[in-house]
Design an enzyme around this catalytic site. Sequence first.
Site, PDB file in Angstrom:
ATOM      1  N   ASP A 289     -57.316  -9.620 -48.632  1.00  0.00           N
ATOM      2  CA  ASP A 289     -57.412 -10.717 -49.584  1.00  0.00           C
ATOM      3  C   ASP A 289     -56.324 -10.519 -50.633  1.00  0.00           C
ATOM      4  OD1 ASP A 289     -58.231 -12.953 -50.979  1.00  0.00           O
ATOM      5  OD2 ASP A 289     -60.185 -12.168 -51.554  1.00  0.00           O
ATOM      6  N   HIS A 290     -55.907 -11.625 -51.228  1.00  0.00           N
ATOM      7  CA  HIS A 290     -55.004 -11.574 -52.373  1.00  0.00           C
ATOM      8  C   HIS A 290     -55.835 -11.366 -53.630  1.00  0.00           C
ATOM      9  CE1 HIS A 290     -51.850 -14.004 -49.979  1.00  0.00           C
ATOM     10  NE2 HIS A 290     -51.410 -12.774 -50.131  1.00  0.00           N
ATOM     11  N   TYR A 462     -59.342 -15.985 -53.462  1.00  0.00           N
ATOM     12  CA  TYR A 462     -60.026 -16.778 -52.425  1.00  0.00           C
ATOM     13  C   TYR A 462     -59.249 -16.864 -51.116  1.00  0.00           C
ATOM     14  CZ  TYR A 462     -61.764 -18.504 -56.965  1.00  0.00           C
ATOM     15  OH  TYR A 462     -62.212 -18.605 -58.263  1.00  0.00           O
ATOM     16  N   HIS A 463     -58.650 -15.757 -50.670  1.00  0.00           N
ATOM     17  CA  HIS A 463     -57.866 -15.779 -49.440  1.00  0.00           C
ATOM     18  C   HIS A 463     -58.327 -14.722 -48.442  1.00  0.00           C
ATOM     19  CE1 HIS A 463     -54.315 -17.449 -52.046  1.00  0.00           C
ATOM     20  NE2 HIS A 463     -55.267 -18.347 -51.847  1.00  0.00           N
ATOM     21  N   PRO A 464     -59.617 -14.630 -48.111  1.00  0.00           N
ATOM     22  CA  PRO A 464     -60.061 -13.620 -47.148  1.00  0.00           C
ATOM     23  C   PRO A 464     -59.531 -13.922 -45.748  1.00  0.00           C
ATOM     24  CG  PRO A 464     -61.847 -15.147 -47.633  1.00  0.00           C
ATOM     25  CD  PRO A 464     -60.729 -15.480 -48.580  1.00  0.00           C
TER      26      PRO A 464
END
Length: 527
Positions: A289-290, A462-464
């Site tokens: 994630d980011h 919010y980048h899983p």
Amino acid sequence: MSDFDVIIVGGGSAGATLAGQLSEDPKLRVLLLEAGRRDVSPWIHIPATFFKIMHKGRDAVMIEGEPEAQLDGRPFVVPQGRVLGGGSSVNAMLYLRGQPADYDGWAAMGADGWGWDEVLPVFRALESNDTFDDAYHGTDGPLSVSAPRHRHPLSEAFVAAGAEAQIRPNPDFNGARQEGIGFFQTTTRKGRRCSSARAFLAPARQRPNLTIMTNAPVDRVTIENSRATGVRLADGREITARREVVLSGGAFATPLMLMRSGLGPRDQLDAHGIPVIRDLPGVGENFQDHAIVPIEVKTRQPVSVVGEDRMPRGALHMLRYLWDRGGLLSSNMVEAGGFVDVGGEGRPNVQLHFMPGYNAAKGVMQIEGHGVTYSVCVLRPRSRGTVKLRSSDPAERGIFRSGVLSHPDDLALSLKALRMGLSLLDQPALTAVLGDRKRPAPGPDSDESLTDYIRSHAKTVYHPAGTARMGAADDPEAVVGADLRVRGVGGLRVADASVMPCLPSGNTNAPTIMIGARAARFIQEQA
């Protein structure tokens, strides 16, 4: 409940795209299953009100991880859309693809055919851009991409400060060069959100060959003789698929469904009494994630967006929005940002996000008064986490450890990025409008104090991704091949962000939609 060719599990960014495009073929009967409801909330469709979706908690759920030492003992919490459109219905709408080297890197890691030259035509075909029409952009696709209708003066000041700091202005982060600072384009159409549900499902809903079932969580895939035959819903009902099942549940739900189906690491399946159909050790591994590190600063005057949703100003903004779809409510709030190369890597490795208000994330202690939040984000983290079964019960969300900041290189680059971000406060464009720094608290800014701050405040953007990654046939950790087929099982694919071998250098919504579109093409070609 058995007359379907293809069953798609998950109506998010990829799943809604896949269902819309696949149902263009009248010979294919398609079923889309979504665990959440339809995208009926008005707050979904007004760009500036997406944060209300997070706070209400009906169309988005919070995936809370286990406490992690490298995060100062905090759990990493990742919101996920639980509504048609998925993340594309609840996100900040930034349209970013990443860098060409990201996709060439996927190909080098065994995802043959996913290099930049192969994916760029797909991005262009999907896109309807209201500003750019060139070798990098399309203008007649279903996904609307727009320049901002509203530019807050504080966002303008941030962009000006970047230029003063010798970060070159960039009007197009998806063009020839990503590096620079400027305003983001968004997945919006005439002042309204253009989610995958709006872009791909809305035009398809009247097709007789497409069935959409909402409030229909799935337990597992049914498999006979090493071939997917359908799905079992969480309520016990079974639905059959003549040709294929496609999992599009995202980086959390997809690996859990695979494991409950008997596809995953043998030790986990054995521990929960699940018969092993295929020992796939990569399922649930490679989580990425980011993570952003926020900087929050008080404004000199009460000019931020803090309180603009309260009466009577909120009503005035709504009247303006209803009049011409303009004004503050047409803003995605994260209007400006940029991409920079910190440390001379040769291409941008850090992303900047700017919001003309204090961080309004759920669970974050709010600061009183007016201020701004901007953040730094390491684009290509080396840290990895896991998603594992808690039990075989589909109501259980699993055991999640993000691994964020567990690799020392990520922490070191985050520190350099934070120092770069703090240096922007010295630029005239920001000193003119900003006052006291609130977070990180003013002080000597030693490496130790800033590192402590990073560990205690880094949070998801919010980048899983990555938990069922693509790879070559001889890669023991690869879960799917380049055609998105699950290893060793016929009639089963995965199409969502979980197949990404590594994160793209930017937001993941556009790449995930691209993955859904390519899955549709693979199925149509092989049908």
